[in-house]
Design a protein around this motif. Sequence first.
Motif, PDB file in Angstrom:
ATOM      1  N   ARG A 113       0.800  -1.222   0.000  1.00  0.00           N
ATOM      2  CA  ARG A 113       0.000   0.000   0.000  1.00  0.00           C
ATOM      3  C   ARG A 113       0.834   1.274   0.000  1.00  0.00           C
ATOM      4  O   ARG A 113       0.290   2.363  -0.192  1.00  0.00           O
ATOM      5  CB  ARG A 113      -0.952  -0.009   1.203  1.00  0.00           C
ATOM      6  CG  ARG A 113      -1.927  -1.179   1.175  1.00  0.00           C
ATOM      7  CD  ARG A 113      -2.970  -1.077   2.271  1.00  0.00           C
ATOM      8  NE  ARG A 113      -3.982  -0.093   1.980  1.00  0.00           N
ATOM      9  CZ  ARG A 113      -5.277  -0.356   1.771  1.00  0.00           C
ATOM     10  NH1 ARG A 113      -5.728  -1.584   1.824  1.00  0.00           N
ATOM     11  NH2 ARG A 113      -6.128   0.625   1.523  1.00  0.00           N
ATOM     12  N   PHE A 119      -2.788   2.567  -4.624  1.00  0.00           N
ATOM     13  CA  PHE A 119      -3.128   2.895  -3.236  1.00  0.00           C
ATOM     14  C   PHE A 119      -2.727   4.329  -2.859  1.00  0.00           C
ATOM     15  O   PHE A 119      -2.632   4.648  -1.678  1.00  0.00           O
ATOM     16  CB  PHE A 119      -2.498   1.873  -2.280  1.00  0.00           C
ATOM     17  CG  PHE A 119      -3.149   0.509  -2.360  1.00  0.00           C
ATOM     18  CD1 PHE A 119      -4.389   0.283  -1.772  1.00  0.00           C
ATOM     19  CD2 PHE A 119      -2.549  -0.523  -3.062  1.00  0.00           C
ATOM     20  CE1 PHE A 119      -5.014  -0.958  -1.856  1.00  0.00           C
ATOM     21  CE2 PHE A 119      -3.148  -1.766  -3.153  1.00  0.00           C
ATOM     22  CZ  PHE A 119      -4.392  -1.989  -2.551  1.00  0.00           C
ATOM     23  N   ALA A 123      -3.172   4.583   1.821  1.00  0.00           N
ATOM     24  CA  ALA A 123      -2.113   3.693   2.331  1.00  0.00           C
ATOM     25  C   ALA A 123      -2.603   2.819   3.478  1.00  0.00           C
ATOM     26  O   ALA A 123      -1.980   1.809   3.793  1.00  0.00           O
ATOM     27  CB  ALA A 123      -0.899   4.512   2.765  1.00  0.00           C
ATOM     28  N   GLN A 132       0.914   7.727   1.342  1.00  0.00           N
ATOM     29  CA  GLN A 132       1.916   6.670   1.332  1.00  0.00           C
ATOM     30  C   GLN A 132       3.215   7.168   1.964  1.00  0.00           C
ATOM     31  O   GLN A 132       3.527   8.358   1.883  1.00  0.00           O
ATOM     32  CB  GLN A 132       2.197   6.226  -0.113  1.00  0.00           C
ATOM     33  CG  GLN A 132       1.012   5.538  -0.754  1.00  0.00           C
ATOM     34  CD  GLN A 132       1.234   5.237  -2.226  1.00  0.00           C
ATOM     35  OE1 GLN A 132       1.821   6.045  -2.947  1.00  0.00           O
ATOM     36  NE2 GLN A 132       0.746   4.101  -2.684  1.00  0.00           N
TER      37      GLN A 132
END
Length: 206
Positions: A113, A119, A123, A132
């Motif tokens: 993730r 993503f 995350a 992220q």
Amino acid sequence: MKLYTFDVAPNPRRLGMFLKYKGISLDTEQIDLMKQEQLNEPFRTINPECSVPTLQLEDGSILIDVVAICLYLESQFPEKPLMGRNDLERAQVIGWMHRVFLNGVLSVAEMLRNQGDAFKGRALPGPAPCDQIPELVNRGRERLQAFFNSIDSHLIGRDYMVGDALTQVDIDVFAVCEFAGWVKQEVPASCSQLLSYIERLRAQLA
Ligand SMILES: N[C@@H](CCC(=O)N[C@@H](CS)C(=O)NCC(=O)O)C(=O)O
């Protein structure tokens, strides 16, 4: 009772193998995570955490963790037990499921993730946006290798993680090894106990 799930995702897969092994069939609705259907109504009201699997009971209560769903279903469908055959085994199964989730499932999720576009801004699972952190990809990889090593050591002299029969802990370890493939990680050759155990489980769960 109704199960909301997305069969291919790792936590639903842990539960899917439990259901298959025990021969339980439930009224089921797929919530397509690829289309982000978990964020849409009416599912969002049913489970504000927006995660699968989710089991909704007849009285409207919901269970949203694999460990809780397995524990509940085992009490409803005791045949072919997977959650331990006595009080001590049950406690060991719960403890190990907790650790396999924290150190196994979440290590792979940390890698998956925190890189790539799929993503971005997501995350962590759930309705709230989350950025992220690319450094977590390496940390996830290191944690996953430590997880493989610790399971390999635990398996010395044992056929199963808990007691002398298959439990949900074995299914969860199997699911982590499958999920690791999503981030191109595999059990290293040095973990020979774990490698042969996974092949035995593959035959038993087929
Ligand atoms: N606490 C849950 C974790 C469930 C979970 O994180 N499920 C993932 C699929 S494997 C999910 O629903 N993700 C939703 C998202 O990514 O927004 C459990 O033990 O089952």
